[in-house]
Design an enzyme around this catalytic site. Structure first.
Site, short mmCIF file in Angstrom:
data_model
loop_
_atom_site.label_atom_id
_atom_site.label_comp_id
_atom_site.label_asym_id
_atom_site.label_seq_id
_atom_site.Cartn_x
_atom_site.Cartn_y
_atom_site.Cartn_z
N SER A 83 5.59 8.14 0.98
CA SER A 83 7.03 7.80 0.94
C SER A 83 7.50 7.09 2.20
O SER A 83 8.67 7.18 2.57
CB SER A 83 7.89 9.06 0.75
OG SER A 83 7.40 9.83 -0.31
N ARG A 84 6.56 6.41 2.87
CA ARG A 84 6.90 5.68 4.11
C ARG A 84 7.42 6.60 5.22
O ARG A 84 8.07 6.15 6.15
CB ARG A 84 7.95 4.58 3.84
CG ARG A 84 7.46 3.47 2.93
CD ARG A 84 6.52 2.54 3.71
NE ARG A 84 6.17 1.36 2.97
CZ ARG A 84 5.09 1.24 2.18
NH1 ARG A 84 4.27 2.28 2.01
NH2 ARG A 84 4.84 0.11 1.57
N LEU A 85 7.12 7.90 5.11
CA LEU A 85 7.57 8.82 6.17
C LEU A 85 6.43 8.98 7.19
O LEU A 85 5.91 10.07 7.42
CB LEU A 85 7.97 10.17 5.56
CG LEU A 85 9.12 10.07 4.56
CD1 LEU A 85 9.49 11.44 4.01
CD2 LEU A 85 10.36 9.43 5.23
N ASP A 133 0.86 -1.19 0.00
CA ASP A 133 0.00 0.00 0.00
C ASP A 133 0.89 1.23 0.00
O ASP A 133 1.75 1.39 0.86
CB ASP A 133 -0.88 -0.03 1.27
CG ASP A 133 -1.91 1.09 1.26
OD1 ASP A 133 -1.67 2.10 0.57
OD2 ASP A 133 -2.92 0.95 1.96
#
Ligand SMILES: Cc1cc2nc3c(=O)[nH]c(=O)nc-3n(C[C@H](O)[C@H](O)[C@H](O)COP(=O)(O)O)c2cc1C
Length: 213
Positions: free
Chosen positions: A191-193, A10
């Site tokens: 961005s997985r941040l 996701d």
């Protein structure tokens, strides 16, 4: 052969345009605000939470229960005190709770210790339940082996006759309340941040910090 789980990645939407989503200083207000948003945004089973316990032999186990109330800053659920989780908590009151609301890309982790609520509070909640649920609490010897479903439906029928009027609360069934010492709010970001904001109880003060995702 390709792994079907690879398709499940996701990319977390740009939910809050990657701005800091979290501005609370009180963990209970934060929980209430996130919970209410989960309800209004149509998340399913918003009050379903995973409770993890650890037994005497240090073995963990997890299962879903329903959050029924937050009272005096404690998270209350109802269960059979003689169940697997009930016995674990009797021996080791440390437990964690987990809420996951995928539509909002949010997770809340809570850790603390669990105690039984008062008999009076359990009585009041039990009395508010539908008759079928009340009889079910008697009929189910939760977490004990069951040969076949017929065994429990038979017990249910017998109890229905045994208690033609009001059903009393079984002493082994009631509320338990987790008093948190730690809460962590996770917000999925692009961005997985992802954002992680933690509240840790130090003496009587909640200390707030952020963690790397
Ligand atoms: C959505 C959902 C809600 C549940 N709510 C409760 C609950 O409030 N209380 C409870 O004792 N079990 C509830 N259960 C059943 C537990 O997950 C579990 O099967 C049961 O409590 C026995 O667990 P134990 O053997 O670890 O004690 C629920 C299960 C699901 C899937």
């Amino acid at each position: 052969m390709s792994n079907p789980l690879d398709q499940l990645r996701d990319n977390h939407s740009d939910f809050s345009k990657n701005q800091e989503a979290f501005q609370f200083t009180d963990p209970f207000l934060a929980f209430e605000t996130w919970f209410n948003l989960a309800v209004s945004s149509g998340e399913k089973e918003v009050n379903a939470m995973v409770i993890s316990t650890v037994n005497e032999a240090m073995k963990p186990s997890a299962r879903v229960v329903y959050l029924k109330e937050i009272s005096d800053q404690q998270f209350v659920f109802y269960t059979n005190y003689l169940s697997h989780k009930g016995k674990d908590l009797q021996q080791n009151p440390n437990a964690s709770l987990l809420f996951f609301w995928p539509g909002l890309e949010r997770q809340i982790r809570i850790e603390g210790t669990v105690n039984k609520i008062s008999e009076t509070e359990s009585d009041a909640y039990f009395a508010s339940r539908p008759r079928e649920s009340q009889l079910g609490a008697w009929a189910s010897h939760q977490s004990e082996p069951l040969k076949e479903m017929g065994e429990i439906t038979q017990r249910f029928k017998e109890l229905d006759q045994e208690f033609p009027g009001q059903v009393p609360r079984p002493k082994h069934w009631g509320g338990m309340a987790l008093r948190p010492t730690y809460l962590e709010f996770w917000q999925g970001q692009a961005s997985r941040l992802h954002e992680r904001v933690c509240f840790k109880l130090n003496e009587d003060e909640w200390q707030i910090s952020r963690l790397n995702p």
